[in-house]
Scaffold this active site. Structure first.
Site, PDB file in Angstrom:
ATOM      1  N   ARG A 110      99.059  49.420   8.312  1.00 15.24           N
ATOM      2  CA  ARG A 110     100.034  48.344   8.096  1.00 15.24           C
ATOM      3  C   ARG A 110     101.480  48.820   8.192  1.00 15.24           C
ATOM      4  NH1 ARG A 110      98.853  47.123   1.811  1.00 15.24           N
ATOM      5  NH2 ARG A 110      99.530  45.016   2.380  1.00 15.24           N
ATOM      6  N   ARG A 176      99.921  48.027  -6.800  1.00 20.12           N
ATOM      7  CA  ARG A 176      99.056  48.895  -6.011  1.00 20.12           C
ATOM      8  C   ARG A 176      99.789  50.215  -5.788  1.00 20.12           C
ATOM      9  NH1 ARG A 176      96.565  45.525  -7.758  1.00 20.12           N
ATOM     10  NH2 ARG A 176      95.146  44.020  -6.775  1.00 20.12           N
ATOM     11  N   ASP A 269      94.283  36.197  -7.822  1.00 21.91           N
ATOM     12  CA  ASP A 269      94.947  35.317  -6.851  1.00 21.91           C
ATOM     13  C   ASP A 269      94.550  33.862  -7.088  1.00 21.91           C
ATOM     14  OD1 ASP A 269      95.677  37.776  -5.762  1.00 21.91           O
ATOM     15  OD2 ASP A 269      94.103  37.712  -4.241  1.00 21.91           O
TER      16      ASP A 269
END
Length: 321
Positions: A110, A176, A269
């Site tokens: 990413r 994270r 979430d």
């Protein structure tokens, strides 16, 4: 189904990153999908409040994967008008590898993702101007963590401008460690984000991990966030439910008993989506937590982050009664 007109007056935007997901054994048959913490929240929020059309703000490429992701989001009722196309960039990607014991490990690609270029794009200032007419903007710590320091400052400045325009800011730290240089670096940046936030929807485990603590009482976590200026604090406690704190008042929204936990992916979430859906309907903070718990309990009884639509529709109908 009974209608709930209050939500029609709300405009919510969600800032974040969605990535391509590969699941299965390496160099074998792998299933392709996409996922991301904020995208999960956007999908569930759209399902829970039909007609709301939450806006998703992110960067994507001009490739086939990006186009198909946008099409899928639109089919879920998500407004994609503020998805910025970044020339020469692609969506990030991650792979889920499952070992013989059933344990999962994740591998990420990413660093050059389009979403990381969001705040540098020439269209970002116009997106910020559009967001000034919204009621609430939601993002997570991951939305901030993936950015360069310069772009972190740009995003925080944009949030400050939105706040000055009367937009409420809601955040989940979703800490994270691998996305941050160090714990102290994360504390510094997330502290700045909390200072701009009106609503914090945090997980007790994440906050302990961030601060190097263990089993901190929810009340201590809430007190810390209130000291930074957060007005409404919710501390998610897993199966125990959630503690809410508001203007010196606090309480516990009991969790829902689940006998068969299949997969806890997207539990937090989906809680956030249930909470925000109830907020759109004008409910009080304890009721918002109740619906967050309700949806999360249903989600963890299914495999994957996004459960079948009919399972979400059950919650939608209950909320609308």
């Amino acid at each position: 189904m009974a209608s709930t007109p209050k939500f029609q007056q709300k405009k919510i935007a969600i800032i974040g990153e969605c990535m391509i997901e590969l699941s299965g054994q390496p160099f074998s048959t792998q299933e392709q999908n996409f996922g991301g913490d904020t995208l999960n929240t956007a999908v569930y929020l759209s399902r829970l409040v039909p007609g709301l059309a939450p806006s998703y703000v992110t960067g994507l490429g001009q490739d086939t994967y990006s186009r198909q992701m946008v099409s899928a989001w639109q089919s879920e009722g998500i407004d994609t008008s503020m998805v910025i196309e970044v020339n020469g960039k692609l969506p990030g990607m991650y792979a889920i590898e499952i070992d013989p014991q059933g344990e999962r490990s994740f591998h990420y690609w990413r660093n050059e993702s389009a979403a990381r270029q969001l705040c540098q794009h020439r269209d970002f200032p116009s997106v910020v101007e559009t967001l000034k007419a919204f009621d609430l903007v939601y993002l997570s710590g991951i939305s901030l963590a993936i950015l360069s320091d310069q772009d972190k400052r740009s995003l925080l400045l944009a949030l400050e401008q939105l706040k000055q325009s009367g937009v409420r800011i809601a955040v989940d730290s979703n800490y994270r460690p691998r996305l941050w240089r160090s714990g102290s670096d994360a504390c510094e940046w997330l502290g700045k984000l909390y200072q701009l936030s009106d609503i914090a929807l945090v997980t007790a485990e994440d906050e302990d991990l961030l601060l190097g603590m263990k089993n901190s009482p929810a009340g201590i976590i809430a007190k810390r966030l209130h000291s930074m200026g957060v007005k409404q604090v919710v501390v998610k406690l897993g199966s125990e439910g959630a503690m809410w704190s508001l203007y010196g008042l606090n309480g516990i929204a009991a969790g829902n008993k689940v006998d068969n936990v299949v997969d806890t992916t997207a539990a937090g979430d989906s809680f956030n989506a249930g909470f925000l859906a109830a907020w759109c309907m004008g409910m009080e903070i304890d009721e918002c937590c109740h619906w967050g718990n309700k949806l999360a309990a249903r989600v963890i009884q299914h495999k994957g982050a996004i459960i079948p639509l009919d399972q979400t529709r059950y919650i939608t109908e209950l909320m609308s009664i």
